[in-house]
Design an enzyme around this catalytic site. Structure first.
Site, PDB file in Angstrom:
ATOM      1  N   GLU A  12      -3.519  -9.216  -0.277  1.00 49.26           N
ATOM      2  CA  GLU A  12      -4.101  -9.061   1.065  1.00 49.26           C
ATOM      3  C   GLU A  12      -5.608  -9.070   0.911  1.00 49.26           C
ATOM      4  OE1 GLU A  12      -2.172  -6.049   3.550  1.00 49.26           O
ATOM      5  OE2 GLU A  12      -4.117  -5.600   4.415  1.00 49.26           O
ATOM      6  N   GLU A  39       0.837  -1.214   0.000  1.00 54.74           N
ATOM      7  CA  GLU A  39       0.000   0.000   0.000  1.00 54.74           C
ATOM      8  C   GLU A  39       0.867   1.258   0.000  1.00 54.74           C
ATOM      9  OE1 GLU A  39      -3.168  -0.323   2.883  1.00 54.74           O
ATOM     10  OE2 GLU A  39      -3.994  -2.024   1.783  1.00 54.74           O
TER      11      GLU A  39
HETATM   12  C1  GAL Z   1      -4.328  -2.951   5.077  1.00 55.71           C
HETATM   13  C2  GAL Z   1      -2.847  -2.831   5.416  1.00 55.71           C
HETATM   14  C3  GAL Z   1      -2.485  -3.688   6.596  1.00 55.71           C
HETATM   15  C4  GAL Z   1      -3.478  -3.476   7.696  1.00 55.71           C
HETATM   16  C5  GAL Z   1      -4.848  -3.814   7.199  1.00 55.71           C
HETATM   17  C6  GAL Z   1      -5.928  -3.730   8.238  1.00 55.71           C
HETATM   18  O1  GAL Z   1      -4.777  -1.944   4.277  1.00 55.71           O
HETATM   19  O2  GAL Z   1      -2.078  -3.230   4.332  1.00 55.71           O
HETATM   20  O3  GAL Z   1      -1.201  -3.374   7.048  1.00 55.71           O
HETATM   21  O4  GAL Z   1      -3.397  -2.155   8.101  1.00 55.71           O
HETATM   22  O5  GAL Z   1      -5.157  -2.901   6.166  1.00 55.71           O
HETATM   23  O6  GAL Z   1      -7.172  -4.052   7.665  1.00 55.71           O
END
Ligand code: GAL
Length: 801
Positions: free
Chosen positions: A496, A420
């Site tokens: 993710e 991100e």
């Molecule tokens: C994502 C991020 C992670 C964590 C997660 C929580 O956007 O990459 O590090 O913050 O959200 O939902």
């Protein structure tokens, strides 16, 4: 005279053997016997500095986890509400005069963060990145035959510098490495495979030899591959190489016939042994793991390993080990991986930083597909003091070191050069992304590069730079099906996914309305009560529930896999609630490593094992309407019974991943039976528990190693007089230990608890607590007793050997 001659001769042989042994590589664990001081001190890098009053400890060590949670700690609750600060470590050690003609290095797997290292007052270097491994050459500064002093300063005082709990100090292992003057260089082999089939595989080995003799050397390198039983399967002897310089490189290709392939189900490991001869004398022996496998990401068909289509069923994890903090421990890492493996998980993303190298060794051994990630930020920071301050100067070096260190692990399949990254929508990404990709490609072209994108749309400059091989989506469930409309012909990875939220053992009714929390990003749902229902019906608004997300990934073959946010709850980033919450709710398992119910949904989908998991508990107010969920597999149907009376048969249809009954509570016994072709497969019963009457202890392992490191994870549960688990038990348990072992952590998975992890007591949380016991060095029976007023005590004995 003859006697004298014989004595001389035998002395010569003893000397020759000794010289040869000490000439070879020695890798010495350097974790023990350090002195530690919390806070800045002047002159502590100097030799003869008096550190006698400092605390004695063994590494790995994380000083942040030893103290109380406080809202005021500058890391903030995103950083786990634990303190940072400056810490000093010192260690005195002898080096033998016999080492005078050798090289001596110190290797650090990771120091958080901004470390400076000195030997005998000489400054060896500075490394700002708290997750990177590094080594220093001590040779020029050592007193051979005398005492030497290493001093390390870790500076984690610049806060906040992380979006999650980082830990502080020398939280990974340290080694002393001694080699001959002609030896394999640091991370000096590169092993990869080509033309892999059932009948043979080519193994290419590049070796970098360093020559510190200051004179030309004639070197021969012998590369041997051994199988798991130690049998030699291939060997190559290089031509004689003239090393005129300090470094030389040699390449060999070896053939392994009928190779055993490395896969996630059967992670077969070979070993490559490199022996180095200088002028005919053996000078080094060096080992590299080898897994023979091939894989492909296909734009339409998704991922395949060794020619077999499969999905990457992975999880993201941060590096903390719950109550142990960031301090690495192999037994704790292994336990985490085994729990995930038993769920059917086959992948790990090391979010969002280079992992402990020991974790990758375990992933090689246990069979995980690792996305090895480098950065959470580039030049634009996410926290005022995070790595963006160092990115320009250090990123190429850090990334290079990470790839050099990790590229021999068969478990590593994907390099991620960022999570991100704020530059996603900035044209500077057109410069940075290709630069980082070039660093990786120079060292390894066998694995794809990705980034984890929160804005995977056409404005994304990282993707449009062309630097990435796999397009990584973070979330964006709504855009998954249409991925190819946006990116025709491109390859996908769910870098993710999910971000569902649950408190283990806590249930809200009804269970079938989906909630997106936090309601807004500033209050994080301040008006709520710090609980999240453990039915899978709550997720972050950028994510989806476990079931919603898995249904999508499962449906489309081109979606090559997913890394779920997260495998385990982690310290810091306490979404959806702010302080007093201090750890996350995202885990499939809680911070103590206790599975939440959703664990069994994955197990039913991802393993061939028959599963029947019935929840919630059966202790409610009479008359309450309770949603009863069942995850099941390897069966056609499930029938539910309340106090012997059938409540009907349910079958999953279509995309269903669970079945549900809405039941008016009456105390007694709730029983689910799964059947296939009319035959009973499994039965799961839950009984209304009475008052807590006793504590019971279970251990994950009844025998551990008496090595001063190994751990047993002991679960504490409260039972009623009839032996039924009491689901809402929350009394405090006190622990006594005897034998050569100590309690190194306690927890219960409660994300809001401010009780210390280093203690001999813990309240149960939804019926459970955890005690982590570490073996001493004396083999012993280690007995743990748990007591609580009014309850029968629980005991367990484990053996350390
Ligand atoms: C994502 C991020 C992670 C964590 C997660 C929580 O956007 O990459 O590090 O913050 O959200 O939902």
């Amino acid at each position: 005279m003859r006697k004298y001659y014989l004595l001389l001769l035998s002395l010569f042989f003893v000397h020759a053997i000794f010289a040869q042994q000490t000439a070879l590589r020695q890798v010495l664990n350097f974790d023990e016997g350090w002195r530690f001081h919390l806070g800045e001190v002047a002159g502590a890098e100097q030799p003869y500095y008096n550190d006698k009053a400092w605390r004695q400890l063994n590494l790995p060590h994380d000083w942040s986890i030893e103290v109380a949670f406080k809202k005021e700690n500058p890391a903030g609750y995103d950083g786990g509400a634990l303190p940072g600060g400056i810490g000093w470590y010192r260690k005195a050690f002898k080096v033998s005069p016999a080492d005078r003609n050798r090289q001596v290095y110190i290797e650090f797997d990771g120091v958080y963060q901004r470390s400076d290292v000195w030997i005998n007052g000489h400054h060896l270097g500075f490394r700002p990145n708290g997750y990177i491994s590094f080594r220093y050459d001590l040779t020029p500064y050592l007193h051979f035959g005398g005492i030497n002093e290493i001093a390390v300063k870790a500076d984690n005082s610049h806060q906040p510098n992380s979006r999650w709990y980082s830990g502080s100090g020398i939280y990974r292992h340290v080694r002393l490495v001694k080699t001959a003057k002609v030896a394999v260089d640091q991370w000096g082999t590169f092993v990869r495979t080509q033309n892999v089939s059932a009948s043979s595989a080519d193994v290419m080995v590049t070796t970098i030899i360093s020559n510190r003799t200051q004179s030309d050397q004639k070197v021969t390198v012998v590369t041997t591959i051994f199988d798991q039983t130690g049998k030699q399967v291939a060997q190559n002897r290089s031509a004689v190489i003239d090393i005129k310089d300090t470094i030389c490189k040699t390449d060999a290709t070896l053939q392994v016939t009928q190779p055993e392939l490395w896969s996630t189900d059967a992670p077969y490991l070979y070993k490559v042994t490199t022996t180095v001869y200088a002028d005919g004398q053996l000078t080094d022996t060096y080992h590299t793991p080898l897994g023979i496998r091939y894989f492909n990401f296909d734009a339409d068909k998704g991922f395949s390993l060794n020619g077999k289509p499969m999905k990457i069923l992975g999880v993201c994890n941060h590096h903390d080990l719950g109550a142990l903090g960031a301090a690495v421990n192999t037994a704790a890492q292994r336990r985490q991986l085994q729990l995930l493996k038993a769920m059917g998980c086959n992948g790990i993303r090391t979010s969002h930083n280079p992992p402990d190298p020991g974790l990758l060794e375990l992933c090689d051994e246990l069979g995980f597909i690792v996305m090895d990630e480098a950065f959470d930020v580039w030049e634009k920071g996410k926290k005022p003091f995070d790595y963006h301050l160092f990115f320009r100067q250090w990123s190429a070096r850090d990334l290079r070191d990470q790839v050099l260190r990790d590229r021999n692990h068969p478990s590593v399949f994907i390099w991620s050069i960022g999570n991100e990254i704020h530059e996603q929508n900035d044209t500077v990404a057109l410069r940075i992304a290709p630069q980082l990709a070039a660093v990786v490609h120079e060292l390894d072209t066998t694995r794809p590069i990705t980034t984890a994108n929160s804005r995977p749309d056409t404005t994304n400059k990282i993707i449009s730079s062309g630097a990435v091989d796999l397009i990584g989506y973070n979330y964006h469930n709504r855009d998954l099906a249409s991925f190819h409309q946006r990116y025709p012909g491109k390859k996908f990875i769910g870098s993710e996914t999910t971000s569902a939220l649950e408190t283990r053992g806590y249930y809200d009714m009804p269970s079938d309305s989906i909630r997106r929390w936090p309601l807004d990003s500033t209050t994080r749902g301040l008006n709520a009560d710090y609980t999240v229902s453990a039915y899978d019906n709550v997720s972050a608004n950028w994510g989806g529930t476990h079931e919603e997300t898995w249904k999508l990934i499962k449906k489309y073959p081109f979606l090559s896999g997913m890394y779920i946010w997260t495998g385990f709850d982690y310290l810091g980033e306490p979404t959806p609630y702010p302080w007093p919450a201090r750890s996350s709710y995202f885990g499939i398992l809680d911070l103590a490593g206790f599975p939440k119910d959703i664990y069994y949904m994955y197990q039913s989908e991802w393993t061939p094992k028959p599963v029947l998991h019935l929840f919630p508990h059966w202790n409610w107010q009479p008359g309450k309407t309770v949603d009863v969920w069942v995850f099941y597999s390897q069966a056609d149907e499930v029938e539910l019974y309340l106090n012997g009376k059938s409540l009907g048969v349910r079958k999953k249809t279509g995309e269903d991943l669970h079945v549900m009954w809405r039941v008016k509570f009456e105390p007694g016994e709730l029983k689910a039976i799964s059947r296939k072709n009319g035959k009973v497969i499994l039965t799961h019963k839950i009984v209304t528990a009475g008052k807590p009457a006793k504590l019971v202890l279970h251990t994950d392992r009844s025998q551990i190693k008496a090595d001063g490191n190994d751990l047993a994870f002991i679960t504490v549960e409260a039972l009623d007089v009839k032996g039924n688990p009491v689901p809402e038990a929350d009394m405090q348990a006190d622990f006594q230990i005897s034998g050569a072992g100590k309690i190194v952590g306690v927890d219960n998975g409660d994300p809001v608890s401010h009780a210390p992890f280093k203690a001999h007591y813990r309240k149960l949380f939804h019926g459970k607590a955890l005690v982590i016991v570490q073996a001493g060095k004396q083999p012993s029976a280690i007995k743990l007793t748990a007591t609580s007023p009014g309850l029968q005590a629980g005991t367990i004995t484990i053996q350390s050997k």
